[in-house]
Design a protein around this motif. Structure first.
Motif, PDB file in Angstrom:
ATOM      1  N   GLY A  62     -31.413  17.390  21.995  1.00  0.00           N
ATOM      2  CA  GLY A  62     -31.005  18.643  22.124  1.00  0.00           C
ATOM      3  C   GLY A  62     -29.695  18.842  21.409  1.00  0.00           C
ATOM      4  O   GLY A  62     -29.358  20.028  20.988  1.00  0.00           O
ATOM      5  N   CYS A  63     -28.681  17.872  21.394  1.00  0.00           N
ATOM      6  CA  CYS A  63     -27.220  18.129  20.751  1.00  0.00           C
ATOM      7  C   CYS A  63     -27.087  17.239  19.714  1.00  0.00           C
ATOM      8  O   CYS A  63     -26.023  17.332  19.203  1.00  0.00           O
ATOM      9  CB  CYS A  63     -26.349  18.024  21.976  1.00  0.00           C
ATOM     10  SG  CYS A  63     -26.630  19.049  23.435  1.00  0.00           S
ATOM     11  N   GLY A  64     -27.760  16.314  19.395  1.00  0.00           N
ATOM     12  CA  GLY A  64     -27.709  15.119  18.290  1.00  0.00           C
ATOM     13  C   GLY A  64     -26.748  14.137  18.516  1.00  0.00           C
ATOM     14  O   GLY A  64     -26.312  13.795  17.804  1.00  0.00           O
ATOM     15  N   ALA A  65     -26.440  14.019  19.994  1.00  0.00           N
ATOM     16  CA  ALA A  65     -25.493  12.975  20.348  1.00  0.00           C
ATOM     17  C   ALA A  65     -26.155  11.557  19.980  1.00  0.00           C
ATOM     18  O   ALA A  65     -27.314  11.310  20.173  1.00  0.00           O
ATOM     19  CB  ALA A  65     -24.999  13.202  21.740  1.00  0.00           C
ATOM     20  N   ARG A  66     -25.322  10.610  19.779  1.00  0.00           N
ATOM     21  CA  ARG A  66     -25.636   9.197  19.824  1.00  0.00           C
ATOM     22  C   ARG A  66     -25.046   8.541  21.173  1.00  0.00           C
ATOM     23  O   ARG A  66     -23.929   8.529  21.310  1.00  0.00           O
ATOM     24  CB  ARG A  66     -24.846   8.550  18.452  1.00  0.00           C
ATOM     25  CG  ARG A  66     -25.669   8.891  17.279  1.00  0.00           C
ATOM     26  CD  ARG A  66     -24.824   8.179  16.028  1.00  0.00           C
ATOM     27  NE  ARG A  66     -23.603   8.666  16.063  1.00  0.00           N
ATOM     28  CZ  ARG A  66     -22.458   7.917  15.601  1.00  0.00           C
ATOM     29  NH1 ARG A  66     -22.759   6.353  15.207  1.00  0.00           N
ATOM     30  NH2 ARG A  66     -21.334   8.305  15.581  1.00  0.00           N
ATOM     31  N   PHE A  67     -26.022   7.835  21.685  1.00  0.00           N
ATOM     32  CA  PHE A  67     -25.731   7.463  23.086  1.00  0.00           C
ATOM     33  C   PHE A  67     -24.599   5.961  22.839  1.00  0.00           C
ATOM     34  O   PHE A  67     -25.269   4.933  22.119  1.00  0.00           O
ATOM     35  CB  PHE A  67     -26.816   7.079  23.968  1.00  0.00           C
ATOM     36  CG  PHE A  67     -27.382   8.141  24.504  1.00  0.00           C
ATOM     37  CD1 PHE A  67     -27.139   9.312  24.039  1.00  0.00           C
ATOM     38  CD2 PHE A  67     -28.302   7.955  25.596  1.00  0.00           C
ATOM     39  CE1 PHE A  67     -27.528  10.592  24.743  1.00  0.00           C
ATOM     40  CE2 PHE A  67     -28.777   9.124  26.089  1.00  0.00           C
ATOM     41  CZ  PHE A  67     -28.296  10.424  25.718  1.00  0.00           C
ATOM     42  N   ALA A  68     -23.523   5.997  23.305  1.00  0.00           N
ATOM     43  CA  ALA A  68     -22.657   4.500  23.493  1.00  0.00           C
ATOM     44  C   ALA A  68     -22.586   4.331  24.837  1.00  0.00           C
ATOM     45  O   ALA A  68     -21.739   4.629  25.592  1.00  0.00           O
ATOM     46  CB  ALA A  68     -21.382   5.080  22.995  1.00  0.00           C
ATOM     47  N   THR A  69     -23.945   3.188  25.228  1.00  0.00           N
ATOM     48  CA  THR A  69     -23.604   2.913  26.563  1.00  0.00           C
ATOM     49  C   THR A  69     -23.071   1.447  26.688  1.00  0.00           C
ATOM     50  O   THR A  69     -22.728   0.775  25.721  1.00  0.00           O
ATOM     51  CB  THR A  69     -25.109   2.646  26.861  1.00  0.00           C
ATOM     52  OG1 THR A  69     -25.786   1.586  25.933  1.00  0.00           O
ATOM     53  CG2 THR A  69     -26.425   3.977  26.842  1.00  0.00           C
TER      54      THR A  69
END
Ligand SMILES: Cc1ncc(COP(=O)(O)O)c(C=O)c1O
Length: 436
Positions: free
Chosen positions: A160-167
């Motif tokens: 939805g927002c184009g974010a990349r997850f940094a877990t």
């Protein structure tokens, strides 16, 4: 196609959010910067015409006597004023927003004396989370979060927002991994968007009091080191805490006036707090040290503008029904009774895990102390194979994710819990015994 120029109102809000060295503007995404509430369009003109002898501004339908043109068969079903058939404001019904803000202070005593925006009503938490994503995440931005998270975050924030997850790993041993969070916050780059959810889906874990303070300290230390941080606090399961020493307040309370570099965004709602999943009512609330009333209002305006753009307004009927419920003398006792049902199941699970030591050969129970869920990690067998065996051999459904089995005890009758865990143990033993 050429981009529409940023509206004059958005520019005004952005100027307010930059006043006196405030960092809020710098935390907004491109979409967040463009967001505004269209107070001078149809809505503004309708507001100006309110009270006129003849008012032909509003796109609802009225009877000749001015009452809403509503169907009697529907009116008979619900005991709310017929005005609940009309639109709610995009910000939410004022009385309901105020009630929710008051209730937030009662539920979070350490919010006393702290400043935060008036909550803006959303179409439940999913929508609030999406709005927050739109406001603060640009394509390619990193979203810092623990690795065990609600799977819909992927649709909301990645797709939805184009974010990349940094877990970071959720647990370090059997404790929340504050050191992992701290490392992510201190990594390269000035702007950090963080998402935390307690009680957590899927683990059913909430930070202990000590861990909550350590999380706060990690955020403050990062802010002091020059990071600008948006902390999204997903409080979907707020209040469902079953152990002493587990943090019963929202992390939002610890962040509201933490640092001029920390913008806290609370996403909460009636969905689980009031056991009304289908009502679709949630809230987004903002706080940041040093924000003026005008700056808090500017953030509300941007959120309300995004509500207007996506759903126009949240359900007026649901807001009216809940307002009436909050005024009911029976509300506190009834809510406590529902909590007791969930807590009873939690205690039964704790007891049966203690009683059945043999289960430890089959699976490890992950840390849990709150919410709707708990997870087990099958030992030496594939979790998906266990899930399938549970379905085919034991008529038992659970969710498999990240090598874990998530058990929603919230929806399992108390007297079925013993059987549920026996089935999990048996399914794992079947697979170990060579059953396909
Ligand atoms: C962690 C978490 N956040 C948000 C939601 C969404 O809640 P709502 O139904 O209010 O949109 C859920 C629902 O399952 C959830 O587990």
């Amino acid at each position: 196609m050429a981009k529409r120029p940023t509206s004059e109102i958005a520019n005004e809000l952005n100027a307010v959010l930059s006043e006196n060295g405030c960092k809020a503007y710098s935390l907004l995404s491109e979409r967040g910067r463009r967001a505004f509430f269209p107070a001078r369009g149809i809505l503004g003109q309708s507001a100006e015409a309110r009270g006129s002898a003849i008012n032909a501004t509003i796109g609802t339908a009225k009877e000749d006597d001015g009452s809403p043109l509503a169907l009697d068969c529907l009116k008979g079903m619900v005991s709310v004023a017929p005005t609940a058939f009309l639109y709610a404001p995009s910000y939410g019904v004022k009385a309901f927003r105020e009630k929710w803000a008051e209730a937030m202070k009662v539920k979070n005593p350490s919010l006393a004396g702290k400043r935060f925006s008036l909550p803006v009503a959303t179409n439940a938490l999913t929508h609030g989370l999406f709005l927050a994503g739109q406001m603060f995440l640009d394509d390619g931005d990193k979203l810092i979060l623990p690795d065990l998270y609600w799977d819909n975050y992927e649709l909301l924030f990645a797709d939805g927002c184009g974010a990349r997850f940094a877990t970071f790993r959720t647990f370090s041993g059997r404790r929340f991994n504050v050191a992992g969070l701290r490392r992510k916050l201190l990594s390269a780059g000035e702007k950090k968007v963080l998402l935390l959810n307690f009680p957590n889906n899927p683990t059913g874990y909430t930070a202990t009091d000590e861990e909550a303070l350590a999380i706060r300290d990690a955020i403050r230390d990062a802010a002091e080191a020059g990071k600008r941080i948006v902390a999204l606090i997903d409080d979907a399961y707020f209040g469902l805490v079953y152990e002493k020493g587990v943090h019963g307040e929202s992390l939002f309370s610890l962040l509201t006036d933490l640092h001029e570099n920390v913008l806290a965004v609370k996403l909460d709602g009636a969905t689980k707090e009031d056991y009304v999943w289908g009502f679709r009512l949630g809230f987004v609330t903002f706080a940041m040290k040093g924000l003026s009333d005008a700056q808090l209002k500017a953030l509300e305006d941007k959120a309300a503008g995004l509500v207007r753009a996506t759903i126009s307004s949240a359900s007026n009927l649901a807001q009216n029904l809940l307002l009436a419920a909050y005024d009911s003398p029976d509300y506190p006792a009834e809510k406590a009774a529902k909590f007791a049902t969930l807590e009873r199941r939690y205690r039964v699970i704790r007891r049966l895990l203690r009683a059945h030591r043999e289960y430890r050969e089959s699976f490890e129970a992950m840390p849990f102390n709150s919410g709707y869920f708990m997870c087990v990690r099958p030992k030496g067998v594939d979790a998906e194979a266990v899930r399938r065996r549970l379905l085919s051999g034991y008529g038992t459904g659970v969710i498999m994710l990240c090598g874990l089995l998530r058990i929603a005890f919230s929806s399992v009758p108390t007297d079925k819990l013993e059987e549920l865990f026996a089935n999990i143990d048996a399914a794992i033993r079947d697979i170990k015994g060579g059953h396909k």
